[in-house]
Design a protein around this motif. Sequence first.
Motif, PDB file in Angstrom:
ATOM      1  N   THR A 115       0.841  -1.195   0.000  1.00  0.00           N
ATOM      2  CA  THR A 115       0.000   0.000   0.000  1.00  0.00           C
ATOM      3  C   THR A 115       0.880   1.251   0.000  1.00  0.00           C
ATOM      4  N   GLU A 116       1.625   1.420  -1.090  1.00  0.00           N
ATOM      5  CA  GLU A 116       2.518   2.571  -1.184  1.00  0.00           C
ATOM      6  C   GLU A 116       1.742   3.884  -1.124  1.00  0.00           C
ATOM      7  N   ALA A 117       0.515   3.835  -1.641  1.00  0.00           N
ATOM      8  CA  ALA A 117      -0.253   5.077  -1.739  1.00  0.00           C
ATOM      9  C   ALA A 117      -0.533   5.663  -0.357  1.00  0.00           C
ATOM     10  N   ASP A 118      -0.719   4.805   0.604  1.00  0.00           N
ATOM     11  CA  ASP A 118      -1.078   5.290   1.929  1.00  0.00           C
ATOM     12  C   ASP A 118       0.185   5.419   2.781  1.00  0.00           C
ATOM     13  N   ALA A 119       0.538   6.631   3.061  1.00  0.00           N
ATOM     14  CA  ALA A 119       1.822   6.879   3.732  1.00  0.00           C
ATOM     15  C   ALA A 119       1.898   6.168   5.081  1.00  0.00           C
ATOM     16  N   LEU A 120       0.818   6.240   5.861  1.00  0.00           N
ATOM     17  CA  LEU A 120       0.875   5.614   7.192  1.00  0.00           C
ATOM     18  C   LEU A 120       1.050   4.107   7.063  1.00  0.00           C
TER      19      LEU A 120
END
Lengths: 345, 145
Positions: free
Chosen positions: A194-199
């Motif tokens: 999930t690279e898109a979600d920084a956390l």
Amino acid sequence: MAAAVGMARSSLAKIETGARGVTALELVAIARELRRRVEWFVEPGPPSIVSYRASRSGVATQVIDDELDRLARDVEFVVAEVPELVDGQPGQQPLPTSMAAADVLAAKARSLLKLSAREPVLELSRLVTSIGLLPFALPLGEGADAGTVLLRVGGVSVVNGDLRVGRRRLALAHELGHYLIADPYTTDWRVASTEADALEARLDRFARALLLPEADLRERWAQWSAGGDEALRDVAVRAGSHYQVDMATLARRLGELELVDGRQVNEIRGVRTKKADIVEKNLVVPRELEPISLPRTYEQAVLRLYRGETVTADRALGLLLGTFDEESLPDRPEAPESEIWAVTS
Amino acid sequence: MIPDVVEAELRTGAVQNDHLRAVLDADWIEVIPLDTPEHLSAFAYYEQRLVGADGRNVGECGVLALAETMAHAVAVVDDRVAGNAARGRNVEVRRTLGLLCDAIREGLLTVPLVSALADDLMRDSYRLPFGPGGFARWADENGLT
């Protein structure tokens, strides 16, 4: 539904809209049909689940949501009767705002789990129970990888037991991150992608840093590679087994620590541990979080409730998620003779 | 009085055990539906302790839920876990054998009859604090005869 529970359709509709009440008898039939407990209809459940549900009204719940709901209720019930099951919960850690902060959180987790900076994390699922997180492994097929819900004290994680063991451990390490930053409710569909979600990406980094501590990995990787008589794949198999991680995670970690180059990352990612490796390198095959698995401390608490006659055999078997049968429950003591007065009065 | 869930259990049981029909047909037994929020909440409390996946013990939950939401009611349940669950709740619990002892004292039943009944109960895996024939001995020693 009405036919299945033997009611008129109009009666069921009225119950749904609240125009008419529902009797225990009807509720038992409805609950059985929907494979829920009556409790689910009557009691709101842990606050974290209530607010999560409220925030997602109208969205279909997934299997993992149902499992988290069921387990959170079961665990809260058992904890209310056996409070020592959850000894406490570490204070809320700050949200990691960078990869470096994720590494700091991993170091903090190691100290909370009483691991030295260099130890591989063996039996992560047992260690996390010491800080109040109870992990369960259930077969969720193509469903979510894992999910976590905070209880009033402590938390419950569900890990998809159909993943391979390395991925199960990575997923639990990721969930531990959510637990430490006190996320009330989370479900993770594809951990480590999930690279898109920084956390989420930072919690993936946290998980890798926890399972593959930098200083130790650097030193060992250098040692293992120094021999020179083993191919890269053999060194990777050795490392994967030592830290009990899957090859994709190992490759990723070696890459981010710049211990290997991009070509080697790809090569390691494609490595499969063979039976020959296990024999020749004398490796131990971990079985952690095989479905269905429950935290040992939770199993012990349920058996205590059964022995102490707080719950019936049926209920104990349900709380143990069908991993026991009636024969495998302990024998209860004979009723003491002094009890005759209680029985006859 | 019996709650609706017990009546349903009796109806299911009567298909195979015809004598249960006597309970269903008894005009002195009133069936009470558990339909208030208090009933359902109490029912869920007992369900948490007594009911597993197979749905057994729903009757005990109903009896306890009904008794604790009525003034001056006594719940008659024989399951020890059910009795323990009621501890600390506002409900008085008695066992069947207690009622049978009352009946002996009032001359309605005899000790040998109740003793045989107690032995039958034990065969059905009721855990009682004495062995076969033990009730008669105890009744003798304690002047119930």
